[in-house]
Write an enzyme that holds these catalytic residues in place. Structure first.
Site: not given
Length: 344
Positions: A333-335
């Site tokens: 989700h972070c990237i």
């Protein structure tokens, strides 16, 4: 003007990512760097099975990116030093009063609090760059915030964390009222749920100080998928219990109590750098699918996949090995950053 950030389950036009660039985050050795490039590439190809992917690439990395990425993935050149698109990039919003208009909130990005190790000044421009490339109307914000620091249900509820938006290294003059007013203005949130904290490792030198997208998310209104560390030997065992009790006392924007669904952590509790923050909560929802973190633990990965399939009925769940992502400070989700479909 009434901007609204839709749920991640809403129809999407594409997913945005940023290709790794050499620096502290990518790694010091050739092996570490190659593993980082491969991890970002694997996620991009998994997402591309469901919807278009646009990858922002630093000019120094374009040759490598073209070699590693499928021709289906669009490449745009722009300066990149930190490549966590969820955080450095914009948060896309829609205007219910103008169905054909896409907006993009360009938060102020200072590398999660301007840490001593940070190399973030190039990527601080990604919010505006991506907004323009997407043809979105720019929504500027002076609030230091990251996309991984919020989650919404699309119906007015936003998850925030006291140690993120109220972090004095980010927003030294902010209080809850000011942050909530900015959330209303930029993403249409009418009800904020303030988590007291995030996972333990997130407070170490290279952490975000409590991003919610590794702890809890709302797969549907009134439902919370919550990270569940079941091993008492891990400090997040206590954190999970604290947050479960916290959510048991909260309601969403419609006044509904939350239905809490535990998403058990993998069995591994330590890696080379200490207590793990491995979490299945940090997944990406795409058109018709879910891209889930995997940790080379077949039993735990399969269990998480089953829970995600129930939480997102009708979507195909694909697991991608996320260990190299977590070794650098985040998950799938972070990237990534989803761009919602206008008029949807």
């Amino acid at each position: 003007m009434s901007w609204r950030m839709p749920s991640e389950t809403a129809p999407q036009t594409r997913t945005w990512m940023a290709f790794p660039a050499e620096g502290p985050t990518l790694g010091e050795t050739n092996a570490e760097r190659e593993a980082g490039y491969a991890a970002w590439t694997a996620v991009a190809h998994a997402v591309a099975e469901f919807e278009p992917v646009t990858m922002v690439v630093d000019p120094a990395e374009v040759t490598r990116a073209r070699r590693m990425l499928s021709s289906e993935i669009e490449i745009l050149e722009a300066p990149v030093d930190e490549f966590w698109m969820r955080d450095a990039g914009p948060t896309f919003v829609l205007d219910p009063e103008r169905p054909g208009v896409l907006g993009a909130v360009a938060w102020t990005f200072n590398g999660w609090g301007d840490h001593w190790w940070g190399t973030w000044r190039k990527s601080a421009g990604l919010g505006r760059f991506v907004a323009e490339a997407a043809g979105a109307e720019l929504v500027s914000s002076l609030l230091v915030n990251e996309g991984g620091g919020i989650h919404v249900d699309g119906e007015g509820t936003v998850f925030l964390t006291e140690t993120v938006q109220l972090d004095p290294r980010r927003n030294p003059y902010a209080d809850r009222a000011r942050v909530e007013a900015e959330m209303l203005r930029t993403i249409g949130a009418t009800h904020a749920v303030w988590l007291p904290r995030g996972l333990s490792r997130d407070y170490e030198d290279f952490g975000t100080s409590g991003h919610v997208d590794i702890v809890a998310t709302m797969p549907s209104p009134g439902v919370v998928l919550l990270h569940d560390q079941r091993n008492p030997a891990h400090p997040d065992h206590a954190v999970s219990a604290e947050l479960r009790a916290f959510f048991g006392e909260q309601t969403d924007a419609a006044g509904r109590p939350f239905d809490i669904v535990d998403l058990p952590a993998p069995a591994t509790i330590r890696d080379a750098d200490g207590d793990t923050d491995w979490s299945y909560v940090n997944h990406l929802v795409v058109n018709g699918g879910v891209i889930a973190c995997g940790f080379d633990e077949p039993e735990a990965d399969d269990r998480a996949r089953g829970i995600l399939e129930e939480a997102y009925p009708g979507r195909r769940v694909i697991t991608v090995d996320a260990r190299e992502l977590y070794a650098r400070g985040g998950g799938i989700h972070c990237i990534t950053q989803q761009q919602p479909e206008v008029g949807a």
